[in-house]
Design a protein around this motif. Structure first.
Motif, PDB file in Angstrom:
ATOM      1  N   ALA A  71       0.836  -1.202   0.000  1.00  0.00           N
ATOM      2  CA  ALA A  71       0.000   0.000   0.000  1.00  0.00           C
ATOM      3  C   ALA A  71       0.869   1.249   0.000  1.00  0.00           C
ATOM      4  O   ALA A  71       0.487   2.281  -0.549  1.00  0.00           O
ATOM      5  CB  ALA A  71      -0.913  -0.009   1.228  1.00  0.00           C
ATOM      6  N   TRP A  72       2.017   1.153   0.627  1.00  0.00           N
ATOM      7  CA  TRP A  72       3.001   2.242   0.627  1.00  0.00           C
ATOM      8  C   TRP A  72       4.379   1.651   0.386  1.00  0.00           C
ATOM      9  O   TRP A  72       4.688   0.560   0.885  1.00  0.00           O
ATOM     10  CB  TRP A  72       3.024   2.969   1.979  1.00  0.00           C
ATOM     11  CG  TRP A  72       2.102   4.147   2.083  1.00  0.00           C
ATOM     12  CD1 TRP A  72       0.738   4.139   2.199  1.00  0.00           C
ATOM     13  CD2 TRP A  72       2.493   5.520   2.098  1.00  0.00           C
ATOM     14  NE1 TRP A  72       0.262   5.413   2.298  1.00  0.00           N
ATOM     15  CE2 TRP A  72       1.314   6.289   2.248  1.00  0.00           C
ATOM     16  CE3 TRP A  72       3.724   6.190   2.024  1.00  0.00           C
ATOM     17  CZ2 TRP A  72       1.324   7.686   2.302  1.00  0.00           C
ATOM     18  CZ3 TRP A  72       3.738   7.564   2.086  1.00  0.00           C
ATOM     19  CH2 TRP A  72       2.541   8.306   2.214  1.00  0.00           C
ATOM     20  N   HIS A  73       5.197   2.369  -0.376  1.00  0.00           N
ATOM     21  CA  HIS A  73       6.600   2.006  -0.579  1.00  0.00           C
ATOM     22  C   HIS A  73       7.413   3.279  -0.394  1.00  0.00           C
ATOM     23  O   HIS A  73       7.157   4.283  -1.055  1.00  0.00           O
ATOM     24  CB  HIS A  73       6.821   1.414  -1.978  1.00  0.00           C
ATOM     25  CG  HIS A  73       8.092   0.638  -2.109  1.00  0.00           C
ATOM     26  ND1 HIS A  73       9.330   1.179  -1.820  1.00  0.00           N
ATOM     27  CD2 HIS A  73       8.325  -0.652  -2.486  1.00  0.00           C
ATOM     28  CE1 HIS A  73      10.272   0.264  -2.010  1.00  0.00           C
ATOM     29  NE2 HIS A  73       9.678  -0.861  -2.412  1.00  0.00           N
ATOM     30  N   ILE A  90      11.905   5.898  10.012  1.00  0.00           N
ATOM     31  CA  ILE A  90      10.915   6.345  10.995  1.00  0.00           C
ATOM     32  C   ILE A  90      10.058   7.460  10.418  1.00  0.00           C
ATOM     33  O   ILE A  90       8.825   7.459  10.549  1.00  0.00           O
ATOM     34  CB  ILE A  90      11.609   6.795  12.301  1.00  0.00           C
ATOM     35  CG1 ILE A  90      12.227   5.591  13.011  1.00  0.00           C
ATOM     36  CG2 ILE A  90      10.612   7.504  13.226  1.00  0.00           C
ATOM     37  CD1 ILE A  90      13.164   5.964  14.148  1.00  0.00           C
ATOM     38  N   ASP A  91      10.689   8.418   9.760  1.00  0.00           N
ATOM     39  CA  ASP A  91       9.955   9.538   9.183  1.00  0.00           C
ATOM     40  C   ASP A  91       8.971   9.050   8.108  1.00  0.00           C
ATOM     41  O   ASP A  91       7.790   9.433   8.099  1.00  0.00           O
ATOM     42  CB  ASP A  91      10.942  10.544   8.581  1.00  0.00           C
ATOM     43  CG  ASP A  91      10.251  11.796   8.075  1.00  0.00           C
ATOM     44  OD1 ASP A  91       9.519  12.425   8.850  1.00  0.00           O
ATOM     45  OD2 ASP A  91      10.453  12.137   6.887  1.00  0.00           O
ATOM     46  N   GLY A  92       9.451   8.195   7.195  1.00  0.00           N
ATOM     47  CA  GLY A  92       8.588   7.705   6.121  1.00  0.00           C
ATOM     48  C   GLY A  92       7.471   6.809   6.628  1.00  0.00           C
ATOM     49  O   GLY A  92       6.323   6.896   6.168  1.00  0.00           O
ATOM     50  N   LEU A  93       7.784   5.950   7.588  1.00  0.00           N
ATOM     51  CA  LEU A  93       6.769   5.048   8.122  1.00  0.00           C
ATOM     52  C   LEU A  93       5.720   5.809   8.919  1.00  0.00           C
ATOM     53  O   LEU A  93       4.531   5.471   8.886  1.00  0.00           O
ATOM     54  CB  LEU A  93       7.420   3.971   8.988  1.00  0.00           C
ATOM     55  CG  LEU A  93       8.303   2.969   8.235  1.00  0.00           C
ATOM     56  CD1 LEU A  93       9.053   2.077   9.201  1.00  0.00           C
ATOM     57  CD2 LEU A  93       7.482   2.135   7.265  1.00  0.00           C
ATOM     58  N   SER A  94       6.138   6.846   9.623  1.00  0.00           N
ATOM     59  CA  SER A  94       5.176   7.670  10.356  1.00  0.00           C
ATOM     60  C   SER A  94       4.163   8.285   9.400  1.00  0.00           C
ATOM     61  O   SER A  94       2.956   8.324   9.678  1.00  0.00           O
ATOM     62  CB  SER A  94       5.917   8.758  11.126  1.00  0.00           C
ATOM     63  OG  SER A  94       5.015   9.567  11.839  1.00  0.00           O
ATOM     64  N   GLU A  95       4.636   8.758   8.252  1.00  0.00           N
ATOM     65  CA  GLU A  95       3.734   9.324   7.243  1.00  0.00           C
ATOM     66  C   GLU A  95       2.777   8.258   6.711  1.00  0.00           C
ATOM     67  O   GLU A  95       1.571   8.502   6.536  1.00  0.00           O
ATOM     68  CB  GLU A  95       4.548   9.930   6.100  1.00  0.00           C
ATOM     69  CG  GLU A  95       3.696  10.628   5.052  1.00  0.00           C
ATOM     70  CD  GLU A  95       4.525  11.178   3.905  1.00  0.00           C
ATOM     71  OE1 GLU A  95       3.911  11.648   2.920  1.00  0.00           O
ATOM     72  OE2 GLU A  95       5.768  11.141   3.979  1.00  0.00           O
ATOM     73  N   SER A 101      -3.950   4.743   8.829  1.00  0.00           N
ATOM     74  CA  SER A 101      -4.714   4.635  10.078  1.00  0.00           C
ATOM     75  C   SER A 101      -4.928   3.185  10.525  1.00  0.00           C
ATOM     76  O   SER A 101      -6.067   2.727  10.681  1.00  0.00           O
ATOM     77  CB  SER A 101      -6.080   5.327   9.923  1.00  0.00           C
ATOM     78  OG  SER A 101      -5.912   6.693   9.628  1.00  0.00           O
ATOM     79  N   PRO A 102      -3.866   2.441  10.751  1.00  0.00           N
ATOM     80  CA  PRO A 102      -4.038   1.040  11.170  1.00  0.00           C
ATOM     81  C   PRO A 102      -4.497   0.914  12.615  1.00  0.00           C
ATOM     82  O   PRO A 102      -4.242   1.783  13.447  1.00  0.00           O
ATOM     83  CB  PRO A 102      -2.626   0.462  11.008  1.00  0.00           C
ATOM     84  CG  PRO A 102      -1.719   1.635  11.218  1.00  0.00           C
ATOM     85  CD  PRO A 102      -2.441   2.815  10.611  1.00  0.00           C
ATOM     86  N   ASP A 103      -5.190  -0.189  12.913  1.00  0.00           N
ATOM     87  CA  ASP A 103      -5.510  -0.534  14.286  1.00  0.00           C
ATOM     88  C   ASP A 103      -4.298  -1.165  14.979  1.00  0.00           C
ATOM     89  O   ASP A 103      -4.130  -1.043  16.185  1.00  0.00           O
ATOM     90  CB  ASP A 103      -6.682  -1.514  14.324  1.00  0.00           C
ATOM     91  CG  ASP A 103      -7.953  -0.882  13.787  1.00  0.00           C
ATOM     92  OD1 ASP A 103      -8.448   0.071  14.405  1.00  0.00           O
ATOM     93  OD2 ASP A 103      -8.436  -1.333  12.730  1.00  0.00           O
ATOM     94  N   TRP A 104      -3.481  -1.895  14.182  1.00  0.00           N
ATOM     95  CA  TRP A 104      -2.258  -2.517  14.690  1.00  0.00           C
ATOM     96  C   TRP A 104      -1.165  -2.385  13.638  1.00  0.00           C
ATOM     97  O   TRP A 104      -1.439  -2.478  12.434  1.00  0.00           O
ATOM     98  CB  TRP A 104      -2.460  -4.008  14.966  1.00  0.00           C
ATOM     99  CG  TRP A 104      -3.199  -4.307  16.239  1.00  0.00           C
ATOM    100  CD1 TRP A 104      -4.554  -4.350  16.419  1.00  0.00           C
ATOM    101  CD2 TRP A 104      -2.606  -4.582  17.512  1.00  0.00           C
ATOM    102  NE1 TRP A 104      -4.850  -4.632  17.725  1.00  0.00           N
ATOM    103  CE2 TRP A 104      -3.673  -4.791  18.426  1.00  0.00           C
ATOM    104  CE3 TRP A 104      -1.299  -4.688  17.971  1.00  0.00           C
ATOM    105  CZ2 TRP A 104      -3.448  -5.106  19.765  1.00  0.00           C
ATOM    106  CZ3 TRP A 104      -1.080  -4.997  19.310  1.00  0.00           C
ATOM    107  CH2 TRP A 104      -2.143  -5.196  20.185  1.00  0.00           C
TER     108      TRP A 104
END
Length: 382
Positions: A71-73, A90-95, A101-104
């Protein structure tokens, strides 16, 4: 620059699994299949950090393992140095988490991507599950050991491969209520793909006879970053193998040191057969047909365990000590004399006595099924 390749859809519970290194993909494949079987309760998305950034190899693995597009790369990893790489992830994954909007969030294993996923999830107050939680080598100089301990310090749900890993977590103060022993995803994948792999004839195409060769892989810094160390290990492996051909798919990290070794000793290669790293199915076929596998890869060690292929481990500290209790596994050490002895011992195991599969609870092929079932229960009860 991060880019989105998928869209949100409403569902009962949304799980985002983060991958980045190629071994993650072998562990992801069974999860994809298991989550798909719980589609009425679980929506699953994949985020790729780009830690291993060869698009062609990624594409081939996704296709071979029937994994849908992320879904994201985050794009190919271009950051120099571990600290910069972690910060970029960390920066890219936070975005990505903000958008999806995952639950987990699910973090797999102990690579830098796994640690970055854990930290990014906690910074956004998203519950975190860690797969392969509780594995311990006891060597904090290893980046992998640092990563797995840090992830386990902040996780909310723990999926341990076996009881030993669960006990490690409980000793460290983790509540037993959130620790689940589920088995090995690497074993799941090997069991699901072995019959397909065995149709490829990879060894025959290289002129090798079934169980008439040794397969070697080396990639850990302590084994391959020094020409003197690597040269000593290769001599020991050749000594232990006798006249057996040694198939050596060369990891990109290993190649520069290997080239230096060969330049210092022109013409020295013995029975070593060098080739590019093999794809997953080809490698599974190769180890299945090997007389012995010599490796410093934890994942390959698990695959040898489930296929009952004699395996000599070129490491002094291992996070899966229980694997060495299997009759087909041998502690090789990084000491050349001990390594050569271990290979000779492994060679004495009669080929015809090898069972088709190794009886070992963690390698029963049902880890992903258990993980999906636990998540389904969580979503049903909220």
């Amino acid at each position: 620059m991060a880019h989105q390749t998928g869209a949100n859809m409403p569902s009962t519970g949304h799980i985002v699994t983060v991958v980045g290194a190629r071994p993650n993909l072998m562990k992801l494949a069974p999860l994809v299949r298991a989550f798909k079987g719980q589609a009425s309760m679980i929506r699953h998305s994949i985020v790729h950090s780009g830690q291993h950034s060869d698009p062609a190899m990624d594409s081939a693995l996704f296709e071979a393992l029937n994994i849908p597009a992320p879904a994201w790369h985050l794009g190919a990893c271009t950051w120099e140095g571990r600290a910069n790489r972690l910060a970029g992830f960390i920066d890219g994954l936070s975005e990505a988490f903000s958008d999806l909007s995952p639950d987990w969030v699910v973090s797999i294993g102990d690579v830098d991507t796994a640690l970055a996923a854990a930290l990014a999830a906690k910074m956004r107050s998203i519950p975190l599950a860690h797969i392969e939680a509780g594995a311990r080598s006891g060597n904090l100089a290893m980046p992998e050991e640092q990563n797995r301990r840090l992830i386990d310090a902040v996780a909310d749900l723990y999926f341990a491969v076996d009881q030993r890993d669960r006990d490690n977590l409980v000793r460290e103060g983790i509540s037993p209520d959130v620790v689940h022993v589920v088995g090995s995803l690497m074993a799941d994948c090997a069991l699901q793909k072995i019959e397909q792999a065995r149709t490829r004839g990879t060894a025959r195409a290289l002129g090798l006879q079934l169980q008439g060769y040794l397969t070697l892989t080396l990639h850990r810094p302590e084994n391959v970053d020094s020409a003197e160390t690597l040269s000593g290990l290769l001599e020991a492996i050749a000594s232990g193998a006798g006249d057996l051909p040694i198939l050596f798919p060369v990891h990109p990290r290993t190649r520069p040191t290997l080239e230096l070794v060969l330049s210092l000793r022109p013409g020295w290669a013995g029975q070593l057969i060098f080739r590019e790293p093999a794809g997953y199915l080809d490698m599974l076929d190769l180890i299945s047909g090997s007389r012995v596998v010599v490796t410093d890869s934890g994942g390959l060690q698990e695959e040898c365990g489930v296929l009952a292929c004699p395996c000599v481990v070129v490491r002094d500290h291992v996070e899966r000590p229980e694997m060495l209790e299997l009759p087909s596994q041998y502690k090789g050490s990084t000491n050349p004399e001990q390594l050569a002895r271990a290979i000779r011992k492994a060679m004495t195991q009669p080929a015809e006595s090898r069972p088709h599969l190794q009886p070992f609870a963690a390698l029963d092929g049902r880890a992903a099924e258990r993980i999906a079932g636990i998540f389904r229960t969580l979503f049903e009860g909220r």
